[in-house]
Design an enzyme around this catalytic site. Sequence first.
Site, PDB file in Angstrom:
ATOM      1  N   LYS A  35       0.851  -1.206   0.000  1.00 39.96           N
ATOM      2  CA  LYS A  35       0.000   0.000   0.000  1.00 39.96           C
ATOM      3  C   LYS A  35       0.886   1.255   0.000  1.00 39.96           C
ATOM      4  CE  LYS A  35      -0.290  -0.126   5.023  1.00 39.96           C
ATOM      5  NZ  LYS A  35      -0.843  -0.900   6.146  1.00 39.96           N
ATOM      6  N   TYR A 255      16.539  29.747   7.910  1.00 39.23           N
ATOM      7  CA  TYR A 255      15.336  30.354   8.501  1.00 39.23           C
ATOM      8  C   TYR A 255      15.417  30.358  10.020  1.00 39.23           C
ATOM      9  CZ  TYR A 255      13.003  30.117   3.981  1.00 39.23           C
ATOM     10  OH  TYR A 255      12.654  30.273   2.666  1.00 39.23           O
TER      11      TYR A 255
HETATM   12  C1  LIG Z   1       0.044  -1.896   6.700  1.00 41.87           C
HETATM   13  C2  LIG Z   1      -0.492  -3.177   7.182  1.00 41.87           C
HETATM   14  C3  LIG Z   1       0.337  -4.284   7.408  1.00 41.87           C
HETATM   15  C4  LIG Z   1       1.849  -4.209   7.337  1.00 41.87           C
HETATM   16  O1  LIG Z   1       2.335  -3.642   8.532  1.00 41.87           O
HETATM   17  P1  LIG Z   1       3.923  -3.473   8.781  1.00 41.87           P
HETATM   18  O2  LIG Z   1       4.005  -2.942  10.167  1.00 41.87           O
HETATM   19  O3  LIG Z   1       4.380  -2.476   7.778  1.00 41.87           O
HETATM   20  O4  LIG Z   1       4.520  -4.799   8.585  1.00 41.87           O
HETATM   21  C5  LIG Z   1      -0.253  -5.472   7.746  1.00 41.87           C
HETATM   22  N1  LIG Z   1      -1.590  -5.583   7.876  1.00 41.87           N
HETATM   23  C6  LIG Z   1      -2.424  -4.545   7.686  1.00 41.87           C
HETATM   24  C7  LIG Z   1      -3.883  -4.721   7.857  1.00 41.87           C
HETATM   25  C8  LIG Z   1      -1.902  -3.304   7.349  1.00 41.87           C
HETATM   26  O5  LIG Z   1      -2.721  -2.274   7.181  1.00 41.87           O
END
Ligand SMILES: *Cc1c(COP(=O)(O)O)cnc(C)c1O
Length: 359
Positions: A35, A255
């Site tokens: 994702k 800045y």
């Molecule tokens: C993002 C996500 C993961 C992966 O989590 P990590 O901590 O990056 O390994 C697994 N399961 C779900 C439902 C997620 O949303």
Amino acid sequence: MTRAAYAVIDLKALRHNYQKACQAAPSSRVMAVIKADAYGHGMLSVAQALEQADAFAVAFVNEAVTLREAGIRCPIVVLQGLRNPQELLSAEHHRLDLVLHHPDQLKLLQTSNSKNTLRVWLKVDTGMHRLGWSPSELNNAYHAVIRLSAIVGRPALMTHLACADDRGDVYTQRQLERFNAATAGLPGECSVANSAAILGFPQTHADWIRPGIMLYGSSPFIGESASSLDLRPVMTLKAPLIAIRQHAQGDAIGYGGGFVCPEDMPIGIAAIGYGDGYPRHAPNGTPVLINGQRAPLAGRVSMDMITIDLRGIKRPRLGDEVILWGQGLSVDEVAHRAGTISYELLCAARAVRHKVIEG
Ligand SMILES: *Cc1c(COP(=O)(O)O)cnc(C)c1O
């Protein structure tokens, strides 16, 4: 618009990290979580490099459609599931696997005329208290799902852990027990473990693991380095040095005059800033690498530039490559300095150009 900063994406490191997940949970199948554009690494190149994955997981239907249109054929799980009837049509057309976490999504699926097209994952809320059916609602939802004509096979069952990044936290075991109790007597494949649980809580491995951050070579644990877990950084973020200037003791840099030179000293300017995803909250002292040597930020991060204390760098030259994180400098260290986590930094760098290498 071509910015100077870019990210090298090392697919060999990605495959190495994937193997680490497989080795940690040898009896489980792997749903690689890609994702948010594969945590900023480029969803398509990551998916193509991990063709051995048993499934991919994305947040949204449109991400899954992009993968299908690029020729990815393995199961794709949509973690947030359906939002509207158009997405239902897309999901049917592309044979997507849908997480079902809300009664309205069930109603939407009940409008489908298709037969045996969709796989469904029922998400159980065992204590994260974000998405999912509470344990008391699960049984009814499960039986409603198995009556749907659109469904292929049995629903699968999943939950998400809130505190697995701390190996000592007893909450993970409590969530697992709630999950096991809620799903007892409901046949179907199960999935619990994110990266932290894959490495830290073997009792959570179940049928499917869901590695995300570990694939990208960052540590899922607070206070434990990626290298100690034999994870290799996949993204190395780079930018060129575009100016080197000698300043006098007392000169204030950038800045707000956020750094005052304690002596006459050289300051280097690199062409990267928060406009590229480098964190504006990175304070003075946050390390960068120049020709393999560490140098600290000196002054506030600008939109397109950062200012670096070059006192410790031997013969810096214009055009030298500055590494912001990745090979030789862990993104976890930079994130910690900036008061955040690697996930946020990696995702924020998704807009920079990528140079994909096989390693
Ligand atoms: C993002 C996500 C993961 C992966 O989590 P990590 O901590 O990056 O390994 C697994 N399961 C779900 C439902 C997620 O949303």
